[in-house]
Write a protein that holds these residues in place. Structure first.
Motif, PDB file in Angstrom:
ATOM      1  N   UNK A 213       0.827  -1.203   0.000  1.00 39.39           N
ATOM      2  CA  UNK A 213       0.000   0.000   0.000  1.00 39.39           C
ATOM      3  C   UNK A 213       0.865   1.258   0.000  1.00 39.39           C
ATOM      4  N   UNK A 214       1.939   1.227   0.776  1.00 40.10           N
ATOM      5  CA  UNK A 214       2.842   2.383   0.806  1.00 40.10           C
ATOM      6  C   UNK A 214       3.499   2.586  -0.562  1.00 40.10           C
ATOM      7  N   UNK A 215       3.890   1.488  -1.195  1.00 37.71           N
ATOM      8  CA  UNK A 215       4.495   1.574  -2.520  1.00 37.71           C
ATOM      9  C   UNK A 215       3.544   2.254  -3.503  1.00 37.71           C
ATOM     10  N   UNK A 216       2.272   1.891  -3.450  1.00 34.73           N
ATOM     11  CA  UNK A 216       1.290   2.485  -4.346  1.00 34.73           C
ATOM     12  C   UNK A 216       1.165   3.987  -4.142  1.00 34.73           C
ATOM     13  N   UNK A 217       1.179   4.417  -2.867  1.00 38.02           N
ATOM     14  CA  UNK A 217       1.086   5.847  -2.576  1.00 38.02           C
ATOM     15  C   UNK A 217       2.329   6.580  -3.075  1.00 38.02           C
ATOM     16  N   UNK A 218       3.512   5.999  -2.865  1.00 40.96           N
ATOM     17  CA  UNK A 218       4.745   6.650  -3.309  1.00 40.96           C
ATOM     18  C   UNK A 218       4.781   6.785  -4.825  1.00 40.96           C
ATOM     19  N   UNK A 254      -5.649  -5.295  -2.271  1.00 39.49           N
ATOM     20  CA  UNK A 254      -4.450  -4.679  -2.811  1.00 39.49           C
ATOM     21  C   UNK A 254      -4.406  -4.828  -4.326  1.00 39.49           C
ATOM     22  N   UNK A 255      -4.278  -3.712  -5.008  1.00 38.45           N
ATOM     23  CA  UNK A 255      -4.217  -3.725  -6.474  1.00 38.45           C
ATOM     24  C   UNK A 255      -2.931  -3.065  -6.978  1.00 38.45           C
ATOM     25  N   UNK A 256      -1.965  -2.953  -6.114  1.00 29.99           N
ATOM     26  CA  UNK A 256      -0.717  -2.281  -6.463  1.00 29.99           C
ATOM     27  C   UNK A 256       0.040  -3.053  -7.538  1.00 29.99           C
ATOM     28  N   UNK A 257       0.521  -2.328  -8.539  1.00 33.44           N
ATOM     29  CA  UNK A 257       1.377  -2.912  -9.560  1.00 33.44           C
ATOM     30  C   UNK A 257       2.818  -2.663  -9.131  1.00 33.44           C
ATOM     31  N   UNK A 258       3.468  -3.686  -8.588  1.00 33.84           N
ATOM     32  CA  UNK A 258       4.784  -3.503  -7.972  1.00 33.84           C
ATOM     33  C   UNK A 258       5.874  -4.360  -8.587  1.00 33.84           C
ATOM     34  N   UNK A 259       5.551  -5.119  -9.651  1.00 30.46           N
ATOM     35  CA  UNK A 259       6.533  -6.000 -10.268  1.00 30.46           C
ATOM     36  C   UNK A 259       6.947  -5.447 -11.637  1.00 30.46           C
ATOM     37  N   UNK A 260       8.183  -5.701 -12.013  1.00 32.54           N
ATOM     38  CA  UNK A 260       8.677  -5.161 -13.281  1.00 32.54           C
ATOM     39  C   UNK A 260       9.837  -6.017 -13.776  1.00 32.54           C
ATOM     40  N   UNK A 261      10.154  -5.837 -15.057  1.00 38.21           N
ATOM     41  CA  UNK A 261      11.321  -6.490 -15.632  1.00 38.21           C
ATOM     42  C   UNK A 261      12.528  -5.576 -15.427  1.00 38.21           C
TER      43      UNK A 261
END
Length: 314
Positions: A213-218, A254-261
């Motif tokens: 959740x914090x990641x999404x806000x940042x 939680x719907x945060x998109x936190x993964x990436x290549x």
């Protein structure tokens, strides 16, 4: 003899704690505003300018000014302790401010507790550190610390109705302090350690949900340059759902998109999540939902739209 002398880790542990408390207080209000916008605030009451805060949001920030004041004060306290920790790495005795003639009296055993001494004032900590360290603090940090102390002093000792505190600014201040006194791009790891120590009967999922959740806000409130500087993230990069976080935090919504290549090479299969720090071997196939442009699947789920592929095979 001077006894019960603290070492650097004692100061740093307190500094970490206060800085985390400041962060938790500030970001909790941003999370509240985010939830309110999605659920119970009246969207029709918003101003025509989508970038301007609604009257509801303005009233909310006015109500929580004292809470943000507590957050700012905690951030200053945390910064002071981290500075003292840096100085104590060289020698904790440098922190004693008393002249010898003004030292506390010895007890019956001939000892003096370190805590009974007056220590160096906060306003002198940067100067003291610069005098004894080969790597003095730069102007950005010293100027910020001075500004924070002045605001804290106004909050504690006076009333200034023109002083308006902003949650995002408090977060950025914590990130600047962390960069200078903890290490470059170390803050999210500090947050993880704090959450782990703060959760009774520790569970990874609970910590990951809080950090998610914090990641999404940042990602929402920080500027691209700030995200890159403090977290090493590219705001313009394409992000995906994390297979682990989405499953663990289903009850949190939680719907945060936190993964990436990690790189831009085409056809990559190793997907990394910034929040849970796990890596996943994914399938690069087009999602069967015609309205979705995603091509990253994990165990038959699309990590772009979240839909299970079986739904479109019948």
């Amino acid at each position: 003899m001077i006894i019960e002398v603290p070492n650097a880790s004692h100061y740093e542990e307190s500094g970490f704690g206060y800085l985390n408390l400041a962060w938790t207080e500030a970001i909790s209000h941003l999370l509240h505003v985010n939830d309110a916008k999605e659920t119970w605030w009246d969207a029709s009451a918003d101003d025509e300018d989508d970038d301007a805060p609604s009257e509801q949001e303005q009233r909310f920030w006015q109500r929580v000014q004292k809470h943000l004041g507590q957050s700012l004060s905690l951030s200053v306290q945390g910064t002071e302790f981290l500075l003292k920790g840096r100085i104590a790495r060289i020698s904790p005795y440098l922190l004693i401010a008393n002249k010898v003639a003004e030292w506390p009296k010895q007890n019956s055993d001939g000892n003096i507790r370190f805590a009974d001494f007056k220590t160096v004032d906060a306003q002198d900590l940067c100067r003291l550190y610069g005098a004894v360290s080969e790597n003095p603090l730069d102007d950005e940090f010293t100027d910020l610390f001075t500004q924070l102390r002045r605001k804290r002093n106004v909050l504690v000792h006076s009333v200034d109705n023109s002083l308006k505190l902003v949650a995002k600014e408090i977060l950025v201040n914590c990130l600047v302090v962390s960069e200078h006194l903890i290490g470059q791009q170390k803050w999210f790891g500090v947050r993880r350690e704090y959450q782990v120590s703060d959760v009774e009967d520790y569970e990874d999922s609970c910590v990951n949900c809080v950090l998610g959740r914090e990641f999404g806000i940042l990602m929402e409130v920080l500027e691209p340059a700030q995200l890159h500087r403090f977290l090493g993230l590219n705001k313009r990069r394409r992000y995906y759902r994390c297979p682990s976080c989405q499953g663990e935090c289903a009850d949190w919504g939680l719907r945060t998109l936190s993964a990436f290549f990690p790189t831009k090479e085409p056809g990559q299969r190793e997907l990394y999540c910034f929040v849970c720090e796990e890596t996943f071997d994914v399938e690069r196939s087009k999602c069967l939902d015609e309205e979705c442009q995603g091509d990253v699947l994990y165990e038959d789920d699309c990590l772009t739209c979240g839909e299970t592929q079986d739904k479109f095979r019948w």
